[in-house]
Design a protein around this motif. Structure first.
Motif, short mmCIF file in Angstrom:
data_model
loop_
_atom_site.label_atom_id
_atom_site.label_comp_id
_atom_site.label_asym_id
_atom_site.label_seq_id
_atom_site.Cartn_x
_atom_site.Cartn_y
_atom_site.Cartn_z
N PHE A 38 0.81 -1.22 0.00
CA PHE A 38 0.00 0.00 0.00
C PHE A 38 0.84 1.27 0.00
N ASN A 39 1.92 1.29 0.75
CA ASN A 39 2.75 2.50 0.78
C ASN A 39 3.35 2.78 -0.59
N LYS A 40 3.80 1.74 -1.29
CA LYS A 40 4.34 1.91 -2.64
C LYS A 40 3.25 2.36 -3.60
N LEU A 41 2.03 1.82 -3.42
CA LEU A 41 0.91 2.23 -4.26
C LEU A 41 0.61 3.71 -4.05
N ALA A 42 0.56 4.13 -2.80
CA ALA A 42 0.31 5.55 -2.49
C ALA A 42 1.43 6.42 -3.05
N ASP A 43 2.68 5.98 -2.92
CA ASP A 43 3.82 6.72 -3.47
C ASP A 43 3.68 6.88 -4.99
N TYR A 44 3.27 5.80 -5.66
CA TYR A 44 3.06 5.83 -7.10
C TYR A 44 2.00 6.86 -7.47
N ILE A 45 0.86 6.81 -6.78
CA ILE A 45 -0.23 7.75 -7.06
C ILE A 45 0.26 9.18 -6.85
N TYR A 46 0.93 9.41 -5.74
CA TYR A 46 1.41 10.76 -5.41
C TYR A 46 2.44 11.27 -6.42
N LYS A 47 3.27 10.37 -6.91
CA LYS A 47 4.32 10.76 -7.85
C LYS A 47 3.76 11.13 -9.23
N PHE A 48 2.74 10.40 -9.69
CA PHE A 48 2.25 10.58 -11.05
C PHE A 48 0.93 11.33 -11.17
N TYR A 49 0.20 11.50 -10.06
CA TYR A 49 -1.09 12.18 -10.10
C TYR A 49 -1.16 13.26 -9.03
N ASP A 50 -1.61 14.43 -9.43
CA ASP A 50 -1.83 15.54 -8.51
C ASP A 50 -3.31 15.50 -8.14
N VAL A 51 -3.62 14.83 -7.05
CA VAL A 51 -5.01 14.66 -6.62
C VAL A 51 -5.40 15.88 -5.80
N ARG A 52 -6.39 16.62 -6.30
CA ARG A 52 -6.79 17.87 -5.67
C ARG A 52 -7.85 17.64 -4.60
N ASP A 53 -7.82 18.48 -3.60
CA ASP A 53 -8.80 18.48 -2.52
C ASP A 53 -10.17 18.84 -3.12
N ILE A 66 -3.43 10.18 0.84
CA ILE A 66 -3.53 9.16 -0.21
C ILE A 66 -3.28 7.78 0.39
N ARG A 67 -2.30 7.67 1.27
CA ARG A 67 -2.04 6.37 1.94
C ARG A 67 -3.26 5.90 2.71
N SER A 68 -3.88 6.80 3.45
CA SER A 68 -5.06 6.44 4.25
C SER A 68 -6.20 5.99 3.36
N GLU A 69 -6.43 6.72 2.28
CA GLU A 69 -7.56 6.39 1.41
C GLU A 69 -7.32 5.10 0.63
N THR A 70 -6.11 4.86 0.15
CA THR A 70 -5.87 3.62 -0.59
C THR A 70 -6.07 2.42 0.34
N TYR A 71 -5.66 2.55 1.59
CA TYR A 71 -5.87 1.47 2.54
C TYR A 71 -7.36 1.28 2.82
N LEU A 72 -8.09 2.38 2.93
CA LEU A 72 -9.52 2.34 3.19
C LEU A 72 -10.28 1.61 2.08
N TYR A 73 -9.89 1.84 0.82
CA TYR A 73 -10.61 1.26 -0.31
C TYR A 73 -10.21 -0.18 -0.60
N HIS A 74 -9.17 -0.66 0.04
CA HIS A 74 -8.76 -2.06 -0.16
C HIS A 74 -9.86 -3.00 0.31
N GLY A 75 -10.28 -3.88 -0.57
CA GLY A 75 -11.27 -4.88 -0.21
C GLY A 75 -12.70 -4.40 -0.23
N GLU A 76 -12.94 -3.13 -0.61
CA GLU A 76 -14.32 -2.64 -0.71
C GLU A 76 -14.99 -3.27 -1.92
N GLU A 77 -16.27 -3.51 -1.80
CA GLU A 77 -17.02 -4.08 -2.92
C GLU A 77 -18.11 -3.14 -3.31
#
Length: 77
Positions: A38-53, A66-77
């Motif tokens: 998850f941390n690497k996934l969040a790092d990837y998102i942060y590096k390549f995407y400017d996610v605005r508030d 981003i780290r918190s949200e990627t972890y939150l969405y893991h396993g959601e259906e």
């Protein structure tokens, strides 16, 4: 002097975008070099995407958010 790599800007509801990236990663459609967690996934998102508030489009969300949200969405259906 070369311009630095510019990140894609994600505005509006970033929930759908982050859910899509997490789902793609979970299904093996996105594999990260080195530790594939998850941390690497969040790092990837942060590096390549400017996610605005969503409430303030002039401000980007932080790597920690981003780290918190990627972890939150893991396993959601």
């Amino acid at each position: 002097m070369k311009n630095p790599l510019q990140r894609c800007i994600i505005t509006g509801s970033h929930k759908e975008f982050l859910e899509m990236i997490v789902l793609l990663w979970e299904q093996g459609g996105l594999t990260l070099p080195g530790k594939n967690n998850f941390n690497k996934l969040a790092d990837y998102i942060y590096k390549f995407y400017d996610v605005r508030d969503e409430n303030n489009p002039e401000r980007s969300i932080t790597l920690e958010s981003i780290r918190s949200e990627t972890y939150l969405y893991h396993g959601e259906e």
